[in-house]
Design a protein around this motif. Structure first.
Motif, PDB file in Angstrom:
ATOM      1  N   ILE A  92       9.018  21.208   7.386  1.00  0.00           N
ATOM      2  CA  ILE A  92       8.543  22.589   7.485  1.00  0.00           C
ATOM      3  C   ILE A  92       9.356  23.361   8.536  1.00  0.00           C
ATOM      4  CG2 ILE A  92       6.606  24.000   8.278  1.00  0.00           C
ATOM      5  CD1 ILE A  92       4.739  22.019   6.858  1.00  0.00           C
ATOM      6  N   VAL A  93       9.578  22.737   9.686  1.00  0.00           N
ATOM      7  CA  VAL A  93      10.342  23.408  10.742  1.00  0.00           C
ATOM      8  C   VAL A  93      11.786  23.652  10.296  1.00  0.00           C
ATOM      9  CG1 VAL A  93      11.224  23.209  13.091  1.00  0.00           C
ATOM     10  CG2 VAL A  93       8.904  22.465  12.578  1.00  0.00           C
ATOM     11  N   LYS A  94      12.395  22.647   9.676  1.00  0.00           N
ATOM     12  CA  LYS A  94      13.789  22.799   9.229  1.00  0.00           C
ATOM     13  C   LYS A  94      13.935  23.894   8.187  1.00  0.00           C
ATOM     14  CE  LYS A  94      15.038  17.993  10.196  1.00  0.00           C
ATOM     15  NZ  LYS A  94      15.391  16.674   9.610  1.00  0.00           N
TER      16      LYS A  94
ATOM     17  N   THR B 214      -2.181  22.490   8.771  1.00  0.00           N
ATOM     18  CA  THR B 214      -0.802  22.904   8.534  1.00  0.00           C
ATOM     19  C   THR B 214      -0.822  24.064   7.565  1.00  0.00           C
ATOM     20  OG1 THR B 214       1.349  22.198   7.764  1.00  0.00           O
ATOM     21  CG2 THR B 214      -0.570  21.178   6.724  1.00  0.00           C
ATOM     22  N   MET B 215       0.278  24.387   6.942  1.00  0.00           N
ATOM     23  CA  MET B 215       0.283  25.421   5.908  1.00  0.00           C
ATOM     24  C   MET B 215      -0.565  24.915   4.749  1.00  0.00           C
ATOM     25  SD  MET B 215       2.408  27.884   7.218  1.00  0.00           S
ATOM     26  CE  MET B 215       0.719  28.128   7.463  1.00  0.00           C
ATOM     27  N   LEU B 216       0.049  24.173   3.838  1.00  0.00           N
ATOM     28  CA  LEU B 216      -0.720  23.422   2.854  1.00  0.00           C
ATOM     29  C   LEU B 216      -0.072  22.055   2.761  1.00  0.00           C
ATOM     30  CD1 LEU B 216      -1.450  25.766  -0.205  1.00  0.00           C
ATOM     31  CD2 LEU B 216      -3.033  25.053   1.589  1.00  0.00           C
ATOM     32  N   SER B 217      -0.869  21.004   2.800  1.00  0.00           N
ATOM     33  CA  SER B 217      -0.338  19.661   2.663  1.00  0.00           C
ATOM     34  C   SER B 217      -1.381  18.778   1.992  1.00  0.00           C
ATOM     35  CB  SER B 217       0.035  19.077   4.028  1.00  0.00           C
ATOM     36  OG  SER B 217       0.630  17.805   3.882  1.00  0.00           O
ATOM     37  N   PHE B 218      -0.903  17.928   1.089  1.00  0.00           N
ATOM     38  CA  PHE B 218      -1.787  17.043   0.347  1.00  0.00           C
ATOM     39  C   PHE B 218      -1.188  15.640   0.380  1.00  0.00           C
ATOM     40  CE2 PHE B 218      -2.009  21.319  -1.314  1.00  0.00           C
ATOM     41  CZ  PHE B 218      -3.370  21.590  -1.246  1.00  0.00           C
TER      42      PHE B 218
ATOM     43  N   VAL C 126       0.862  -1.179   0.000  1.00  0.00           N
ATOM     44  CA  VAL C 126       0.000   0.000   0.000  1.00  0.00           C
ATOM     45  C   VAL C 126       0.900   1.231   0.000  1.00  0.00           C
ATOM     46  CG1 VAL C 126      -1.718   1.318   1.295  1.00  0.00           C
ATOM     47  CG2 VAL C 126      -1.880  -1.178   1.185  1.00  0.00           C
ATOM     48  N   LYS C 127       0.599   2.179  -0.875  1.00  0.00           N
ATOM     49  CA  LYS C 127       1.460   3.345  -1.063  1.00  0.00           C
ATOM     50  C   LYS C 127       0.855   4.601  -0.457  1.00  0.00           C
ATOM     51  CE  LYS C 127       3.564   1.566  -5.301  1.00  0.00           C
ATOM     52  NZ  LYS C 127       3.803   1.793  -6.745  1.00  0.00           N
ATOM     53  N   ILE C 128       1.735   5.470   0.052  1.00  0.00           N
ATOM     54  CA  ILE C 128       1.336   6.768   0.610  1.00  0.00           C
ATOM     55  C   ILE C 128       2.333   7.807   0.124  1.00  0.00           C
ATOM     56  CG2 ILE C 128       0.818   8.078   2.714  1.00  0.00           C
ATOM     57  CD1 ILE C 128       0.892   5.228   4.139  1.00  0.00           C
ATOM     58  N   ILE C 129       1.834   8.907  -0.421  1.00  0.00           N
ATOM     59  CA  ILE C 129       2.690  10.033  -0.808  1.00  0.00           C
ATOM     60  C   ILE C 129       2.098  11.307  -0.209  1.00  0.00           C
ATOM     61  CG2 ILE C 129       3.539  11.481  -2.699  1.00  0.00           C
ATOM     62  CD1 ILE C 129       3.641   9.118  -4.491  1.00  0.00           C
ATOM     63  N   GLY C 130       2.964  12.194   0.260  1.00  0.00           N
ATOM     64  CA  GLY C 130       2.509  13.485   0.765  1.00  0.00           C
ATOM     65  C   GLY C 130       3.443  14.599   0.340  1.00  0.00           C
ATOM     66  N   ILE C 131       2.868  15.775   0.116  1.00  0.00           N
ATOM     67  CA  ILE C 131       3.656  16.974  -0.152  1.00  0.00           C
ATOM     68  C   ILE C 131       3.172  18.071   0.780  1.00  0.00           C
ATOM     69  CG2 ILE C 131       4.165  16.424  -2.554  1.00  0.00           C
ATOM     70  CD1 ILE C 131       1.884  18.282  -3.384  1.00  0.00           C
ATOM     71  N   ALA C 132       4.007  19.060   1.008  1.00  0.00           N
ATOM     72  CA  ALA C 132       3.622  20.172   1.880  1.00  0.00           C
ATOM     73  C   ALA C 132       4.393  21.413   1.488  1.00  0.00           C
ATOM     74  CB  ALA C 132       3.884  19.831   3.345  1.00  0.00           C
TER      75      ALA C 132
END
Length: 360
Positions: free
Chosen positions: A266-268, A187-191, A169-175
């Motif tokens: 995001i913090v870094k 958060t700011m923007l995350s998908f 099962v695959k999971i991808i995220g961007i922010a």
């Protein structure tokens, strides 16, 4: 521009993406479209800022339709503090996508990020929509990650594979996010997208609980954006049903890992940040007390300046703990940086020296 991590895969079945330069930003990708399969389940959480931007208000309303086919995202303009005209513009953008795709406008969610207070140029977006549809492809995650950034110095993308019932099962995220970072419910923007199968109620629960443990535990400047949003999509096309344990626990852990990576990125990448610091508070009377103490430390300008200068002024940590809105017994306070104990039971640790503190 560097990605946060190298991806072992770059597609989620049931998701197609595209990004182009529409002219909202000068010669940069600034407009993105994410297309979801017909049976996809979509959950979202949004900013709690009272000045919530027009796209946030429209997305909240459209999400009530229970069906979501497209996410339209622009950078360069937040469409915030733009009144009724901003809402009309966000709605018109949704209508343009809907007409091109043959769906209802309520099946399109708009998202914006960028300059606050300026009208969003609807014409540029409308003119670009046909090109977005032509470019839709399964491997467009990196381009979309680039298109949504503003003051970020790097794109933020994370991916995980989780083995469930002998299937991958695959999971991808961007922010995106660098400033105005102390999210509240989002958060700011995350998908994020997964090809697992999740029911809407469970998807909502996973997103809310995981945001609480990741994006709602970060701060750069203590400010909450007008446009914060986080979206979780499950397409179900892996054929793996994750609506019951133990499958549910496995997909939750995978989503948590992706969101935690994005939150840390995001913090870094925080505006002006030179150090990444994790604050842990244990033994508080309640989670709220512990959280208040942690944020009191993390948001203290004096603590930040000491950390920036590697100044072993541990009195600033004591100050920050003491001013927190929490029930505190100072005679039981221990303070530690990495493995170095500074304070024991409310008093300086006898073996502590400033030389040791500056090294940490």
């Amino acid at each position: 521009m560097q990605e946060e991590e190298s991806l072992s895969f770059n597609e989620i079945r049931g998701v197609r993406l595209a990004a182009i330069a529409s002219g909202l930003k000068k010669n940069l990708l600034d407009l993105a479209l994410i297309e979801l399969n017909e049976r996809a389940v979509c959950s979202a959480v949004f900013t709690q800022n009272n000045f919530a931007a027009a796209p946030v208000l429209v997305s909240r309303e459209h999400l009530k339709s229970k069906s979501c086919r497209y996410l339209l995202i622009n950078s360069g303009n937040a469409n915030a503090a733009t009144g009724d005209e901003g809402i009309r513009t966000a709605t018109r953008c949704c209508q343009s996508v809907a007409e091109m795709a043959g769906v209802m406008k309520e099946e399109v969610l708009p998202f914006s990020t960028g300059v606050i207070g300026e009208p969003l140029d609807y014409q540029k977006i409308q003119d670009a929509i046909p090109s977005l549809f032509k470019k839709l492809a399964g491997d467009g995650w990196t381009d979309v990650a680039r298109a949504i950034i503003t003051t970020d110095t790097a794109t933020k993308i994370s991916a995980r594979e989780v083995e469930i019932d002998s299937k991958k099962v695959k999971i991808i995220g961007i922010a995106k996010g660098s400033g105005m970072i102390q999210p509240n419910m989002a958060t700011m923007l995350s998908f994020l997208a997964t090809d697992a199968s999740l029911e809407r109620d469970l998807s909502d629960q996973i997103l809310f609980e995981t945001c609480e443990k990741t994006f709602n535990r970060i701060t750069v400047d203590g400010d909450t954006s007008t446009n914060d949003a986080c979206v979780l999509v499950s397409t179900g096309l892996s054929g793996v049903d994750c609506n019951k344990s133990p499958q549910l626990e496995l997909i939750k852990q995978g989503i948590f890992q992706v969101m935690r990576n994005l939150a840390m990125a995001i913090v870094k990448d925080g505006e002006g940040a030179t150090k990444f610091v994790e604050v842990r508070v244990k033994g508080g009377k309640s989670k709220e007390d512990s959280r208040n103490i942690a944020y009191s430390i993390a948001n203290s300008p004096l603590v930040k300046t000491a950390l920036f200068a590697s100044d072993p002024n541990w009195g600033r940590l004591v100050m920050a703990v003491g001013k927190a809105n929490a029930a505190i017994d100072t005679s039981k306070i221990d303070i530690q940086i990495n493995d170095l104990l500074l304070m024991k039971m409310g008093q300086i640790e006898k073996n502590y020296t400033e030389e040791k503190g500056s090294v940490e």
